[in-house]
Design a protein around this motif. Structure first.
Motif, short mmCIF file in Angstrom:
data_model
loop_
_atom_site.label_atom_id
_atom_site.label_comp_id
_atom_site.label_asym_id
_atom_site.label_seq_id
_atom_site.Cartn_x
_atom_site.Cartn_y
_atom_site.Cartn_z
N THR A 69 -25.98 -43.78 -14.92
CA THR A 69 -25.54 -44.31 -13.63
C THR A 69 -25.23 -43.23 -12.61
OG1 THR A 69 -23.20 -44.34 -14.27
CG2 THR A 69 -24.50 -46.34 -14.72
N GLY A 70 -24.74 -42.08 -13.05
CA GLY A 70 -24.36 -41.02 -12.13
C GLY A 70 -22.96 -41.17 -11.57
N ASP A 71 -22.22 -42.18 -11.99
CA ASP A 71 -20.87 -42.41 -11.49
C ASP A 71 -19.98 -42.83 -12.66
OD1 ASP A 71 -18.91 -44.79 -10.31
OD2 ASP A 71 -19.09 -43.05 -8.98
N PHE A 72 -18.83 -42.15 -12.80
CA PHE A 72 -17.96 -42.41 -13.95
C PHE A 72 -17.45 -43.84 -13.97
CE2 PHE A 72 -13.79 -42.39 -16.02
CZ PHE A 72 -14.17 -41.96 -17.28
N HIS A 73 -17.03 -44.36 -12.84
CA HIS A 73 -16.47 -45.71 -12.80
C HIS A 73 -17.54 -46.76 -13.10
CE1 HIS A 73 -12.71 -44.06 -11.51
NE2 HIS A 73 -13.32 -43.41 -10.54
N GLU A 74 -18.73 -46.57 -12.57
CA GLU A 74 -19.83 -47.49 -12.89
C GLU A 74 -20.19 -47.39 -14.36
OE1 GLU A 74 -23.25 -47.69 -10.35
OE2 GLU A 74 -22.06 -47.16 -8.60
N ALA A 75 -20.11 -46.18 -14.92
CA ALA A 75 -20.42 -45.99 -16.34
C ALA A 75 -19.43 -46.76 -17.20
CB ALA A 75 -20.39 -44.51 -16.70
N GLU A 76 -18.15 -46.68 -16.89
CA GLU A 76 -17.15 -47.43 -17.65
C GLU A 76 -17.38 -48.93 -17.52
OE1 GLU A 76 -13.27 -45.96 -16.40
OE2 GLU A 76 -13.16 -44.86 -18.31
N ASP A 77 -17.69 -49.39 -16.30
CA ASP A 77 -17.97 -50.81 -16.10
C ASP A 77 -19.19 -51.25 -16.91
OD1 ASP A 77 -15.85 -50.99 -14.38
OD2 ASP A 77 -17.07 -51.01 -12.55
N LEU A 78 -20.21 -50.40 -16.91
CA LEU A 78 -21.43 -50.71 -17.67
C LEU A 78 -21.14 -50.82 -19.16
CD1 LEU A 78 -24.52 -51.09 -17.76
CD2 LEU A 78 -24.72 -48.59 -17.84
N VAL A 79 -20.37 -49.90 -19.70
CA VAL A 79 -20.03 -49.94 -21.13
C VAL A 79 -19.17 -51.15 -21.43
CG1 VAL A 79 -18.81 -48.75 -22.99
CG2 VAL A 79 -20.29 -47.46 -21.46
N GLN A 80 -18.22 -51.45 -20.57
CA GLN A 80 -17.36 -52.60 -20.78
C GLN A 80 -18.17 -53.90 -20.77
OE1 GLN A 80 -14.26 -53.04 -17.86
NE2 GLN A 80 -12.94 -54.12 -19.29
N THR A 81 -19.08 -54.03 -19.83
CA THR A 81 -19.95 -55.20 -19.77
C THR A 81 -20.82 -55.30 -21.02
OG1 THR A 81 -20.01 -55.07 -17.36
CG2 THR A 81 -21.78 -56.33 -18.43
N THR A 82 -21.37 -54.16 -21.42
CA THR A 82 -22.23 -54.14 -22.60
C THR A 82 -21.46 -54.55 -23.84
OG1 THR A 82 -23.64 -52.43 -21.63
CG2 THR A 82 -23.69 -52.66 -24.03
N LEU A 83 -20.28 -53.97 -24.04
CA LEU A 83 -19.50 -54.31 -25.22
C LEU A 83 -19.05 -55.77 -25.21
CD1 LEU A 83 -17.40 -51.07 -25.79
CD2 LEU A 83 -19.35 -51.89 -27.12
N ALA A 84 -18.78 -56.32 -24.03
CA ALA A 84 -18.42 -57.74 -23.95
C ALA A 84 -19.58 -58.63 -24.39
CB ALA A 84 -17.99 -58.09 -22.53
N LYS A 85 -20.79 -58.27 -23.98
CA LYS A 85 -21.96 -59.03 -24.39
C LYS A 85 -22.26 -58.85 -25.87
CE LYS A 85 -24.15 -59.17 -19.86
NZ LYS A 85 -25.32 -58.80 -19.05
N VAL A 86 -22.06 -57.65 -26.37
CA VAL A 86 -22.29 -57.38 -27.79
C VAL A 86 -21.27 -58.15 -28.63
CG1 VAL A 86 -22.13 -55.59 -29.57
CG2 VAL A 86 -23.44 -55.16 -27.49
N TYR A 87 -20.03 -58.20 -28.16
CA TYR A 87 -18.97 -58.90 -28.88
C TYR A 87 -19.34 -60.37 -29.11
CZ TYR A 87 -14.39 -60.91 -29.88
OH TYR A 87 -13.36 -61.58 -30.46
N ALA A 88 -19.95 -60.98 -28.10
CA ALA A 88 -20.32 -62.39 -28.21
C ALA A 88 -21.36 -62.63 -29.30
CB ALA A 88 -20.83 -62.91 -26.88
N ARG A 89 -22.14 -61.60 -29.63
CA ARG A 89 -23.20 -61.74 -30.63
C ARG A 89 -22.91 -60.93 -31.89
NH1 ARG A 89 -27.70 -64.16 -29.30
NH2 ARG A 89 -28.86 -62.95 -30.81
N TRP A 90 -21.72 -60.38 -32.02
CA TRP A 90 -21.38 -59.44 -33.08
C TRP A 90 -21.72 -59.96 -34.48
CZ3 TRP A 90 -20.75 -54.49 -33.22
CH2 TRP A 90 -20.19 -53.89 -34.35
N GLY A 91 -21.42 -61.20 -34.74
CA GLY A 91 -21.67 -61.76 -36.08
C GLY A 91 -23.14 -61.88 -36.43
N ARG A 92 -24.02 -61.82 -35.45
CA ARG A 92 -25.46 -61.99 -35.70
C ARG A 92 -26.23 -60.67 -35.68
NH1 ARG A 92 -25.90 -66.37 -31.22
NH2 ARG A 92 -23.75 -65.86 -30.95
N ILE A 93 -25.56 -59.56 -35.41
CA ILE A 93 -26.24 -58.26 -35.37
C ILE A 93 -26.23 -57.65 -36.77
CG2 ILE A 93 -26.24 -55.95 -34.36
CD1 ILE A 93 -24.59 -57.13 -32.03
N PRO A 94 -27.41 -57.32 -37.31
CA PRO A 94 -27.43 -56.68 -38.64
C PRO A 94 -26.67 -55.35 -38.59
CG PRO A 94 -29.64 -57.38 -37.98
CD PRO A 94 -28.75 -57.57 -36.79
#
Length: 177
Positions: free
Chosen positions: A35-60
């Motif tokens: 992203t080139g921006d620390f705050h956007e990077a943190e937001d991106l990771v937070q969004t990604t982990l939130a989406k991963v959390y919703a599918r956590w039980g189905r990820i091998p």
């Protein structure tokens, strides 16, 4: 009572919490390069982990890192597509009050030059270079992650490296050494 495979994990899921805690810094560093921006990077990771959390039980379990990396890249591409306002990066660093003697100041300057040069690349070139040289993925792994051919990955890497080598920030830092 048996747990439903399609249900999201409980808020106290130790597996997800342990993974997210251990991977946070690595994911933020990768996202920062994307992203080139620390705050956007943190937001991106937070969004990604939130989406991963919703599918956590189905990820091998053996594909968690691949899945999270793919989600991070896809969320970054979606973020760029949705963006309506252009994020302007400063084309130059502000003038310094004093000249550094090396050490930490020099590494900060070098890091700023890298971020500036990465910002000039296309999204695809930047993604390929970050995954290849920062996350140390192989070209076939990147091709699978980005859903493209191996030749496409090699082309983006070659063009991206050529653009980085030609970037004025590196020509200026190479002349001082």
């Amino acid at each position: 009572m048996p747990q439903d495979e399609t249900a999201a994990p409980s808020p106290l899921s130790p597996d997800f919490a342990a993974y997210a805690g251990a991977a946070w810094n690595r994911l933020v560093r990768t996202a920062l390069l994307l992203t080139g921006d620390f705050h956007e990077a943190e937001d991106l990771v937070q969004t990604t982990l939130a989406k991963v959390y919703a599918r956590w039980g189905r990820i091998p379990p053996d594909e968690v890192d691949f899945y999270v990396r793919r989600s991070l890249v896809n969320n970054n591409l979606s973020r760029l597509r949705r963006r309506r306002v252009t994020h302007l990066l400063m084309p130059f660093l502000p003038e310094r009050v004093h000249q550094p003697t090396g050490g930490h100041a020099e590494s900060v300057e070098h890091r700023a030059a890298i971020m500036d040069a990465l910002a000039t690349l296309s999204t695809r070139q930047r993604t390929v270079l970050v995954l290849r040289y920062w996350d140390d993925l192989t070209e076939p792994d990147i091709a699978e992650l980005l859903h493209c051919s191996l030749g496409t990955v090699k082309t983006h890497a070659r063009r991206g490296l050529a653009a980085l080598r030609a970037h004025p920030a590196f020509a200026a830092s190479g002349a001082r050494r």
